[in-house]
Design a protein around this motif. Sequence first.
Motif, short mmCIF file in Angstrom:
data_model
loop_
_atom_site.label_atom_id
_atom_site.label_comp_id
_atom_site.label_asym_id
_atom_site.label_seq_id
_atom_site.Cartn_x
_atom_site.Cartn_y
_atom_site.Cartn_z
N PHE A 36 21.19 58.39 -36.25
CA PHE A 36 20.25 58.92 -37.19
C PHE A 36 19.92 57.82 -38.44
O PHE A 36 20.70 57.16 -38.69
N LEU A 37 18.66 58.19 -38.85
CA LEU A 37 18.35 57.09 -39.94
C LEU A 37 17.86 58.02 -40.95
O LEU A 37 16.91 58.94 -40.93
N VAL A 38 18.44 58.16 -42.23
CA VAL A 38 18.31 58.95 -43.39
C VAL A 38 17.33 58.07 -44.34
O VAL A 38 17.65 57.21 -44.68
N LEU A 39 16.18 58.85 -44.63
CA LEU A 39 14.88 57.99 -45.37
C LEU A 39 14.82 58.86 -46.76
O LEU A 39 15.20 60.04 -46.85
N ASP A 40 14.35 58.25 -47.86
CA ASP A 40 14.05 58.68 -48.90
C ASP A 40 12.85 57.84 -49.48
O ASP A 40 12.86 56.81 -49.35
N GLY A 57 14.04 54.07 -49.49
CA GLY A 57 15.35 53.53 -49.06
C GLY A 57 15.88 54.27 -47.80
O GLY A 57 15.44 55.18 -47.25
N TRP A 58 16.75 53.72 -47.30
CA TRP A 58 17.32 54.02 -45.63
C TRP A 58 18.88 53.97 -45.68
O TRP A 58 19.24 52.90 -45.88
N VAL A 59 19.37 54.98 -44.77
CA VAL A 59 20.97 54.70 -44.47
C VAL A 59 20.93 55.07 -42.93
O VAL A 59 20.68 56.24 -42.62
N PRO A 60 21.50 54.33 -42.19
CA PRO A 60 21.73 54.79 -40.71
C PRO A 60 22.97 55.55 -40.61
O PRO A 60 24.00 55.10 -41.50
N ARG A 72 18.99 49.93 -47.19
CA ARG A 72 18.24 49.43 -47.54
C ARG A 72 17.41 49.85 -48.63
O ARG A 72 17.37 51.16 -48.79
N HIS A 73 17.11 49.17 -49.54
CA HIS A 73 16.15 49.73 -50.57
C HIS A 73 14.89 48.80 -51.06
O HIS A 73 15.36 47.61 -51.43
N TYR A 74 13.81 49.11 -51.05
CA TYR A 74 12.59 48.27 -51.26
C TYR A 74 11.78 48.87 -52.19
O TYR A 74 11.23 50.10 -52.19
N LEU A 75 11.29 48.02 -53.12
CA LEU A 75 10.19 48.28 -54.09
C LEU A 75 8.89 47.97 -53.11
O LEU A 75 8.86 46.85 -52.62
N ILE A 76 7.82 48.57 -53.41
CA ILE A 76 6.64 48.57 -52.47
C ILE A 76 5.55 48.44 -53.62
O ILE A 76 5.12 49.30 -54.20
N ALA A 184 22.27 59.77 -58.90
CA ALA A 184 21.18 59.73 -59.75
C ALA A 184 20.02 60.15 -58.97
O ALA A 184 19.65 60.01 -57.88
N ASN A 185 19.25 61.18 -59.56
CA ASN A 185 17.95 61.89 -58.70
C ASN A 185 16.89 61.07 -58.80
O ASN A 185 16.50 60.23 -59.80
N HIS A 186 16.16 60.80 -57.92
CA HIS A 186 14.79 60.15 -57.63
C HIS A 186 15.06 58.62 -57.72
O HIS A 186 14.30 57.90 -58.38
N HIS A 187 16.17 58.22 -56.80
CA HIS A 187 16.29 56.89 -56.64
C HIS A 187 16.45 56.96 -55.12
O HIS A 187 17.08 57.66 -54.46
N ALA A 188 15.40 55.99 -54.50
CA ALA A 188 15.41 56.09 -52.91
C ALA A 188 16.55 55.91 -52.13
O ALA A 188 16.89 56.82 -51.43
#
Length: 220
Positions: A36-40, A57-60, A72-76, A184-188
């Motif tokens: 699985f790859l969990v995305l936000d 942001g994603w977490v396998p 991983r977490h990236y600003l775009i 913390a809510n709303h952090h990817a």
Amino acid sequence: MFGWLWQKNTALSAVVDSFSKTAFPSAATSVQQAPFLVLDFELTGLNPKKDHIVSMGWVPIRQQEIVLAEARHYLISSPVSVGQSAVYHGLHDHQLRQGLELSTVLTELLSQYAGYVFVAHHSQLDEQFLRTACQRCFAKTPRFKFIDTLKIEWQRLLRQGKVVKHDALKLPSCLQRHGLPKMANHHALEDAYSTALLLLSQLKPGGDNMTLADLYLLSR
């Protein structure tokens, strides 16, 4: 003079083609063995046709373990101002000027996680933005498989005979109900990690016999 652009577009297109050709696990696969790859995503708004992804942001999860080394977490960088959406995700235009191109992040995502089942809390919104982003960057969209932890939680509450009250399905409420840590809510990245914890908690009652087919049914 446009040779470099043609080569870049061809390379990007190949990423989508490779992702599309990679088979997903069969529906009979045990959830314990499924990747699985969990995305936000954090967004400038809720309309995928006019709004944009500003962080990802994603977490396998493999063999029911969160792989933090690959989180991983990236600003775009965004083609539009974040406007009032900054109130929710806390990101501002000057921060996003240092962000990566969306195509760069999507290329990493599709290259490294072909064959994974994607997971999100309220996945319909995330899938719409992901599909729109791929169309913008690659002029094509691969097929995704998504699991929705919000819908799984809704089904779980209904089976318990509980009335689903307002806000009961929001991520913080779900975490509290499962006895999971507050984030913390709303952090990817933090939301992706929280959703990964929630999914693992939701999978426990299914035991060893639960398959992806069972999970897809709960996630409808």
